[in-house]
Write a protein that holds these residues in place. Structure first.
Motif, PDB file in Angstrom:
ATOM      1  N   CYS A 179     -21.452   0.188 -45.376  1.00 31.82           N
ATOM      2  CA  CYS A 179     -20.460  -0.574 -44.609  1.00 31.82           C
ATOM      3  C   CYS A 179     -19.916  -1.745 -45.426  1.00 31.82           C
ATOM      4  O   CYS A 179     -18.713  -2.011 -45.418  1.00 31.82           O
ATOM      5  CB  CYS A 179     -21.040  -1.045 -43.289  1.00 31.82           C
ATOM      6  N   ALA A 180     -20.784  -2.427 -46.142  1.00 29.75           N
ATOM      7  CA  ALA A 180     -20.345  -3.551 -46.980  1.00 29.75           C
ATOM      8  C   ALA A 180     -19.493  -3.062 -48.143  1.00 29.75           C
ATOM      9  O   ALA A 180     -18.494  -3.699 -48.506  1.00 29.75           O
ATOM     10  CB  ALA A 180     -21.543  -4.336 -47.491  1.00 29.75           C
ATOM     11  N   ILE A 196     -16.914   0.844 -39.904  1.00 32.50           N
ATOM     12  CA  ILE A 196     -17.360   1.714 -38.813  1.00 32.50           C
ATOM     13  C   ILE A 196     -17.451   3.147 -39.300  1.00 32.50           C
ATOM     14  O   ILE A 196     -18.437   3.846 -39.053  1.00 32.50           O
ATOM     15  CB  ILE A 196     -16.428   1.585 -37.590  1.00 32.50           C
ATOM     16  N   ASP A 197     -16.428   3.583 -40.009  1.00 31.31           N
ATOM     17  CA  ASP A 197     -16.415   4.947 -40.550  1.00 31.31           C
ATOM     18  C   ASP A 197     -17.462   5.136 -41.637  1.00 31.31           C
ATOM     19  O   ASP A 197     -18.002   6.227 -41.801  1.00 31.31           O
ATOM     20  CB  ASP A 197     -15.033   5.283 -41.109  1.00 31.31           C
ATOM     21  N   LYS A 205     -23.678   5.354 -37.677  1.00 30.36           N
ATOM     22  CA  LYS A 205     -22.677   5.014 -36.652  1.00 30.36           C
ATOM     23  C   LYS A 205     -23.174   3.980 -35.644  1.00 30.36           C
ATOM     24  O   LYS A 205     -23.133   4.188 -34.432  1.00 30.36           O
ATOM     25  CB  LYS A 205     -22.199   6.278 -35.917  1.00 30.36           C
ATOM     26  N   VAL A 206     -23.638   2.841 -36.165  1.00 31.88           N
ATOM     27  CA  VAL A 206     -24.121   1.775 -35.286  1.00 31.88           C
ATOM     28  C   VAL A 206     -23.330   0.470 -35.461  1.00 31.88           C
ATOM     29  O   VAL A 206     -23.824  -0.611 -35.183  1.00 31.88           O
ATOM     30  CB  VAL A 206     -25.634   1.517 -35.459  1.00 31.88           C
ATOM     31  N   LYS A 210     -12.278  -9.414 -29.264  1.00 36.11           N
ATOM     32  CA  LYS A 210     -12.195 -10.345 -30.399  1.00 36.11           C
ATOM     33  C   LYS A 210     -11.503  -9.730 -31.610  1.00 36.11           C
ATOM     34  O   LYS A 210     -11.332 -10.390 -32.620  1.00 36.11           O
ATOM     35  CB  LYS A 210     -13.585 -10.827 -30.783  1.00 36.11           C
ATOM     36  N   ASN A 211     -11.130  -8.466 -31.503  1.00 39.20           N
ATOM     37  CA  ASN A 211     -10.465  -7.743 -32.578  1.00 39.20           C
ATOM     38  C   ASN A 211     -11.263  -7.786 -33.885  1.00 39.20           C
ATOM     39  O   ASN A 211     -10.726  -8.064 -34.954  1.00 39.20           O
ATOM     40  CB  ASN A 211      -9.033  -8.264 -32.789  1.00 39.20           C
ATOM     41  N   ASN A 212     -12.568  -7.542 -33.749  1.00 37.82           N
ATOM     42  CA  ASN A 212     -13.436  -7.433 -34.925  1.00 37.82           C
ATOM     43  C   ASN A 212     -14.622  -6.537 -34.573  1.00 37.82           C
ATOM     44  O   ASN A 212     -14.618  -5.886 -33.532  1.00 37.82           O
ATOM     45  CB  ASN A 212     -13.856  -8.807 -35.444  1.00 37.82           C
ATOM     46  N   ILE A 213     -15.623  -6.536 -35.417  1.00 37.66           N
ATOM     47  CA  ILE A 213     -16.721  -5.593 -35.228  1.00 37.66           C
ATOM     48  C   ILE A 213     -17.947  -6.234 -34.595  1.00 37.66           C
ATOM     49  O   ILE A 213     -18.088  -7.458 -34.561  1.00 37.66           O
ATOM     50  CB  ILE A 213     -17.119  -4.951 -36.575  1.00 37.66           C
TER      51      ILE A 213
END
Length: 143
Positions: free
Chosen positions: A70-71, A101-102, A107-108, A115-118
């Motif tokens: 993810c990073a 996310i992808d 998939k967590v 907030k338009n973020n993760i």
């Protein structure tokens, strides 16, 4: 001169899910303290049933990858690899591209439309602290 004590960062583990009754105390704690929400959907930990009549519960949580995909997928360095595993989320840098996310192999990572973020686990341990049945623990992760 006093001895120096080094603490290894800890990550969240769920070894006791056979004791979980689905009270969602962990999810509500995470949502409230980390995401300023009263909704369990705004939690980095998600508890669900495995399915079937006699099934046990399962925790969908970050596994604390030492080299997090993810990073690596984040083009703006909003996710920084954390010593000991997992990531540190820099909310102010997030552009809501959702590439992380992808990239997450399990998939967590979830998207927070408010907030338009993760939503991603920061391994703070509050969910483990507030689990009334001891289903969750914080453990050192060794490379």
């Amino acid at each position: 001169m006093p001895a120096r004590i080094f603490f290894m960062p800890k990550i969240l583990k769920a070894p006791g899910m056979n004791k979980c009754i689905g009270c969602y105390a962990c999810m509500l704690t995470c949502a409230r303290y980390n995401y300023d929400s009263f909704s369990p959907l705004r939690s980095a930990i998600q508890i669900r049933t495995r399915g079937g009549y006699g099934s046990t519960m399962v925790a969908d949580i970050c596994r604390g990858c030492l080299k997090p995909d993810c990073a690596n997928a984040c083009p703006v360095d909003a996710l920084i690899p954390r010593k000991g595993g997992g990531v540190i989320f820099k909310e102010e840098r997030c552009t809501a591209c959702r590439l992380c996310i992808d990239a997450c192999p399990i998939k967590v990572i979830w998207f927070n439309p408010e907030k338009n973020n993760i939503i991603v686990c920061n391994h703070c341990g509050l969910c483990a602290k507030f689990c009334p049945h001891g289903c969750l623990v914080m453990e050192e992760k060794f490379a």
